[in-house]
Enzyme design. Structure first.
Site, PDB file in Angstrom:
ATOM      1  N   CYS A  71       0.837  -1.213   0.000  1.00  0.00           N
ATOM      2  CA  CYS A  71       0.000   0.000   0.000  1.00  0.00           C
ATOM      3  C   CYS A  71       0.863   1.252   0.000  1.00  0.00           C
ATOM      4  O   CYS A  71       0.542   2.248  -0.664  1.00  0.00           O
ATOM      5  CB  CYS A  71      -0.905   0.032   1.231  1.00  0.00           C
ATOM      6  SG  CYS A  71      -2.054  -1.346   1.317  1.00  0.00           S
TER       7      CYS A  71
HETATM    8  C1  BEZ Z   1       0.557  -4.625   1.835  1.00  0.00           C
HETATM    9  O1  BEZ Z   1       0.049  -3.567   1.494  1.00  0.00           O
HETATM   10  O2  BEZ Z   1       1.765  -4.807   1.787  1.00  0.00           O
HETATM   11  C2  BEZ Z   1      -0.310  -5.755   2.310  1.00  0.00           C
HETATM   12  C3  BEZ Z   1      -1.478  -5.488   2.993  1.00  0.00           C
HETATM   13  C4  BEZ Z   1      -2.243  -6.532   3.455  1.00  0.00           C
HETATM   14  C5  BEZ Z   1      -1.861  -7.837   3.186  1.00  0.00           C
HETATM   15  C6  BEZ Z   1      -0.707  -8.088   2.458  1.00  0.00           C
HETATM   16  C7  BEZ Z   1       0.075  -7.032   2.029  1.00  0.00           C
END
Ligand code: BEZ
Length: 211
Positions: A45
């Site tokens: 994210c």
């Molecule tokens: C991420 O944004 O890295 C992420 C968020 C939730 C689960 C897996 C990855």
């Protein structure tokens, strides 16, 4: 019932990093990309938000506002924004909804319980100035989105809203388009003065009409 293409995008008021957002009023006469993130302080994210901040000018050129969403409190968004700027080299320059009460996530069906009970998936909604849903894409949390693809689709949506064309596989701005099958040849002759190739009665290829 789940939201579908052509539905009016649900309106809402929700807090964001740029103050309370009254969604339809905020969209105004623009196009809008609304996209959700599973959680704050997560690596994928963080990269996505930095990338969208860098592309804000590209969205603006297309009269499109962008708005993110995460189901975390506003104070966390503000702390996360500092990390985004530090690690991605771009400060958050668009609102990030603080959807701790899941008001917006529920309205848009962004929580898919079989994927995760509490976190949103990576949803993308493209909404027109008429407030209708034009596009929906859903990615799992493990896969970061390709925002060049989102811009490509926006180009296609804006073109096909104004001309009787569709865009073929892997089309990009500037490339040839398809005349929609509902247009008879006689009308096509008039609508597409640059001409067209008639490969089949249903497959007519013309230069992008607005260039
Ligand atoms: C991420 O944004 O890295 C992420 C968020 C939730 C689960 C897996 C990855």
């Amino acid at each position: 019932m789940a939201l579908q293409l052509g539905d009016t995008a649900p309106d809402f008021t929700q807090d964001s990093t740029e103050g309370p957002i009254r969604f339809h009023e905020w969209i105004g006469n623009s196009w809008c990309v609304l996209f959700s993130h599973p959680k704050n302080f997560t690596p994928v994210c963080t990269t996505e938000l930095g990338a969208v901040a860098k592309l804000k000018g590209e969205f603006a050129k297309r009269n499109c506002k962008v708005i993110g969403l995460s189901v975390d409190p506003l104070a966390d968004h503000q702390a996360w924004a500092k990390d985004i700027e530090e690690t991605q080299g771009a400060a958050l320059n668009f609102p990030l909804l603080a959807d701790g009460d899941r008001k917006v996530s529920d309205l848009y069906g962004m929580i898919h319980p079989k994927a995760n009970d509490t976190l949103t998936v990576r949803s993308v909604f493209m909404i027109g100035p008429d407030k209708k849903v034009k596009l929906m894409i859903t990615y799992p949390a493990s896969t970061g989105r390709n925002f060049a693809e989102i811009l490509r689709v926006l180009d296609s949506l804006q073109l096909t809203a104004n001309y009787k064309v569709a865009t073929p596989v892997n089309w990009e701005h500037g490339q040839d388009c398809i005349i929609v099958p509902a247009v008879p040849d006689a009308e096509a002759d008039r609508l597409f003065p640059k001409g067209y190739k008639r490969l089949k009665p249903y497959l007519r290829v013309t230069p992008q009409p607005n260039l």
